[in-house]
Design an enzyme around this catalytic site. Structure first.
Site, PDB file in Angstrom:
ATOM      1  N   SER A 147       0.830  -1.212   0.000  1.00  0.00           N
ATOM      2  CA  SER A 147       0.000   0.000   0.000  1.00  0.00           C
ATOM      3  C   SER A 147       0.863   1.261   0.000  1.00  0.00           C
ATOM      4  CB  SER A 147      -0.925   0.033   1.218  1.00  0.00           C
ATOM      5  OG  SER A 147      -1.525  -1.214   1.440  1.00  0.00           O
ATOM      6  N   LYS A 190      -5.004  -4.159   0.819  1.00  0.00           N
ATOM      7  CA  LYS A 190      -5.782  -3.828  -0.381  1.00  0.00           C
ATOM      8  C   LYS A 190      -6.873  -2.803  -0.047  1.00  0.00           C
ATOM      9  CE  LYS A 190      -3.607  -6.329  -3.461  1.00  0.00           C
ATOM     10  NZ  LYS A 190      -2.595  -5.639  -4.306  1.00  0.00           N
ATOM     11  N   SER A 222      -0.220 -16.215 -11.217  1.00  0.00           N
ATOM     12  CA  SER A 222       1.085 -15.540 -11.271  1.00  0.00           C
ATOM     13  C   SER A 222       1.997 -16.175 -10.226  1.00  0.00           C
ATOM     14  CB  SER A 222       0.905 -14.066 -10.942  1.00  0.00           C
ATOM     15  OG  SER A 222       0.441 -13.953  -9.604  1.00  0.00           O
TER      16      SER A 222
HETATM   17  P1  NAD Z   1       3.662 -11.046  -9.766  1.00  0.00           P
HETATM   18  O1  NAD Z   1       4.452 -12.019  -8.983  1.00  0.00           O
HETATM   19  O2  NAD Z   1       3.797 -11.061 -11.243  1.00  0.00           O
HETATM   20  O3  NAD Z   1       3.933  -9.551  -9.301  1.00  0.00           O
HETATM   21  C1  NAD Z   1       4.291  -9.149  -8.020  1.00  0.00           C
HETATM   22  C2  NAD Z   1       5.624  -8.428  -8.152  1.00  0.00           C
HETATM   23  O4  NAD Z   1       5.918  -7.697  -6.977  1.00  0.00           O
HETATM   24  C3  NAD Z   1       6.797  -9.380  -8.377  1.00  0.00           C
HETATM   25  O5  NAD Z   1       7.439  -9.036  -9.590  1.00  0.00           O
HETATM   26  C4  NAD Z   1       7.710  -9.088  -7.191  1.00  0.00           C
HETATM   27  O6  NAD Z   1       9.064  -9.199  -7.530  1.00  0.00           O
HETATM   28  C5  NAD Z   1       7.306  -7.665  -6.864  1.00  0.00           C
HETATM   29  N1  NAD Z   1       7.676  -7.188  -5.525  1.00  0.00           N
HETATM   30  C6  NAD Z   1       7.422  -7.768  -4.326  1.00  0.00           C
HETATM   31  N2  NAD Z   1       7.917  -7.015  -3.336  1.00  0.00           N
HETATM   32  C7  NAD Z   1       8.476  -5.926  -3.910  1.00  0.00           C
HETATM   33  C8  NAD Z   1       9.167  -4.779  -3.405  1.00  0.00           C
HETATM   34  N3  NAD Z   1       9.373  -4.604  -2.102  1.00  0.00           N
HETATM   35  N4  NAD Z   1       9.604  -3.860  -4.296  1.00  0.00           N
HETATM   36  C9  NAD Z   1       9.421  -4.029  -5.615  1.00  0.00           C
HETATM   37  N5  NAD Z   1       8.783  -5.082  -6.148  1.00  0.00           N
HETATM   38  C10 NAD Z   1       8.324  -6.022  -5.297  1.00  0.00           C
HETATM   39  O7  NAD Z   1       2.140 -11.313  -9.323  1.00  0.00           O
HETATM   40  P2  NAD Z   1       0.751 -10.616  -9.710  1.00  0.00           P
HETATM   41  O8  NAD Z   1      -0.270 -11.530  -9.133  1.00  0.00           O
HETATM   42  O9  NAD Z   1       0.682 -10.274 -11.139  1.00  0.00           O
HETATM   43  O10 NAD Z   1       0.752  -9.297  -8.830  1.00  0.00           O
HETATM   44  C11 NAD Z   1       0.651  -7.982  -9.354  1.00  0.00           C
HETATM   45  C12 NAD Z   1      -0.444  -7.217  -8.627  1.00  0.00           C
HETATM   46  O11 NAD Z   1      -1.708  -7.797  -8.953  1.00  0.00           O
HETATM   47  C13 NAD Z   1      -0.343  -7.275  -7.101  1.00  0.00           C
HETATM   48  O12 NAD Z   1      -0.700  -6.024  -6.559  1.00  0.00           O
HETATM   49  C14 NAD Z   1      -1.399  -8.295  -6.736  1.00  0.00           C
HETATM   50  O13 NAD Z   1      -1.874  -8.159  -5.420  1.00  0.00           O
HETATM   51  C15 NAD Z   1      -2.453  -7.956  -7.767  1.00  0.00           C
HETATM   52  N6  NAD Z   1      -3.514  -8.960  -7.944  1.00  0.00           N
HETATM   53  C16 NAD Z   1      -3.213 -10.239  -8.305  1.00  0.00           C
HETATM   54  C17 NAD Z   1      -4.232 -11.179  -8.463  1.00  0.00           C
HETATM   55  C18 NAD Z   1      -3.917 -12.602  -8.873  1.00  0.00           C
HETATM   56  O14 NAD Z   1      -4.797 -13.473  -8.768  1.00  0.00           O
HETATM   57  N7  NAD Z   1      -2.728 -12.888  -9.351  1.00  0.00           N
HETATM   58  C19 NAD Z   1      -5.579 -10.804  -8.265  1.00  0.00           C
HETATM   59  C20 NAD Z   1      -5.867  -9.479  -7.910  1.00  0.00           C
HETATM   60  C21 NAD Z   1      -4.820  -8.566  -7.753  1.00  0.00           C
END
Ligand code: NAD
Length: 286
Positions: A147, A190, A222
């Site tokens: 956040s 979130k 992911s």
């Molecule tokens: P993802 O693993 O592709 O992306 C998450 C990224 O965050 C990774 O690349 C990781 O290296 C990076 N990260 C973690 N800590 C970090 C830090 N301190 N500084 C910089 N980077 C950091 O996975 P995703 O699921 O595509 O996630 C992307 C966004 O989508 C997130 O906010 C996640 O909560 C949101 N989201 C995902 C889903 C799902 O089902 N995958 C659903 C709703 C929302």
């Protein structure tokens, strides 16, 4: 001139960040990405070795170009914030200028300005623990990485964002409905992100004419989602219960992000936009 986008949170070709980068590239934007420091080496070498070439293919047949990959760690705002053990950690000491402030200074030095900021990152070390079993440290870490990281990125990027620019983050419905298993304070993180989207839309809109929206995305397999441990169940649940009974593709979220980053959405700000096959609208499973 084409728009320039900075996408924070790309470390492979499976997540929402990668898909958003592709949709923005397909729409003609120049792509810069921010990659978490510990994941940087493997991401850059995989890119170089062509491991992502197949997933770089755009609708017109060309390959997405990433103009520059920046190391970043969104839990640190400036060098003074970085603890000694992180500073001396081998994975971190090999890179430099990865705090938010230094990152933005580097982007400014390299390119002058950006038009689009995408925050596609989250981290909750205790995500697999129920909220009642979450430690203060784990809860605050989730909020810091998931956040405040957006507040900090927007705050530092705003001065170099062109008027008419847009920022987008990714959220999840666990902020407003009970999703057992999305623990460790991630549901709280979130909720904060969505509330901040409204307040930041006001502040960034009035001061810089920049829009702030968040996409509440449905489940995607992911790397981060696999780490939570219940992603296959969530995908099956959505398939069974959502109005649109198809698996959600990352590209659908990418395309919605491209819309929210474009002038087509010039009056949309402060919004939580659901890109989830409509699952959020259901009251009971059928
Ligand atoms: P993802 O693993 O592709 O992306 C998450 C990224 O965050 C990774 O690349 C990781 O290296 C990076 N990260 C973690 N800590 C970090 C830090 N301190 N500084 C910089 N980077 C950091 O996975 P995703 O699921 O595509 O996630 C992307 C966004 O989508 C997130 O906010 C996640 O909560 C949101 N989201 C995902 C889903 C799902 O089902 N995958 C659903 C709703 C929302």
């Amino acid at each position: 001139r084409g728009k320039r986008a900075f996408i924070a949170g790309v470390a492979d070709d499976n997540g929402y960040g990668w898909a958003i980068a592709k949709s923005l590239a397909a729409a003609g934007a120049e792509i810069l990405v921010g990659t978490w420091v510990p994941a940087l080496n493997i991401f850059e070498s995989s890119l170089r070795r062509g491991k992502f070439d197949e997933s770089r293919i755009l609708p017109d047949g060309s390959l997405m170009e990433i103009t520059k990959v920046y190391p970043m760690d969104a839990v640190y705002d400036c060098p003074e914030d970085v603890p000694e053990d992180v500073k001396t950690n081998k994975r971190y000491s090999g890179s430099s200028n990865w705090t938010v402030q230094e990152l933005v200074e580097s982007v400014k030095k390299d390119f002058g300005s950006i038009d689009i900021l995408v925050h596609s990152l989250a981290n909750g070390p205790e995500v697999s623990k129920p909220l009642l079993e979450t430690s203060r440290k784990g809860y605050l870490a989730a909020i810091s990485a998931s956040s405040y990281s957006f507040v900090s990125l927007l705050k530092h990027f705003l001065p170099i964002m062109n008027p008419g620019g847009a920022s987008i983050s990714l959220t999840y419905i666990a902020s407003e409905r009970i999703i057992p298993g999305y623990g460790g304070g991630m549901s709280s993180a979130k909720a904060a992100l969505e509330s901040d989207t409204r307040v930041l839309a006001f502040e960034a809109g009035r001061k810089h004419k920049v829009r702030v929206n968040t996409i509440s995305a449905g489940p995607l397999r992911s790397r981060a989602a696999k780490a939570i441990g219940f992603i296959d169940m969530m995908i099956d649940y959505s398939l069974a219960n959502a109005p649109l009974q198809k698996e959600l593709s990352a590209e659908e979220v990418g395309n919605a992000a491209a819309f929210l980053a474009s002038p087509l959405s010039s009056a949309i700000t402060g919004a939580v936009v659901y890109v989830d096959n409509g699952l959020n609208a259901m009251g009971v499973g059928v």
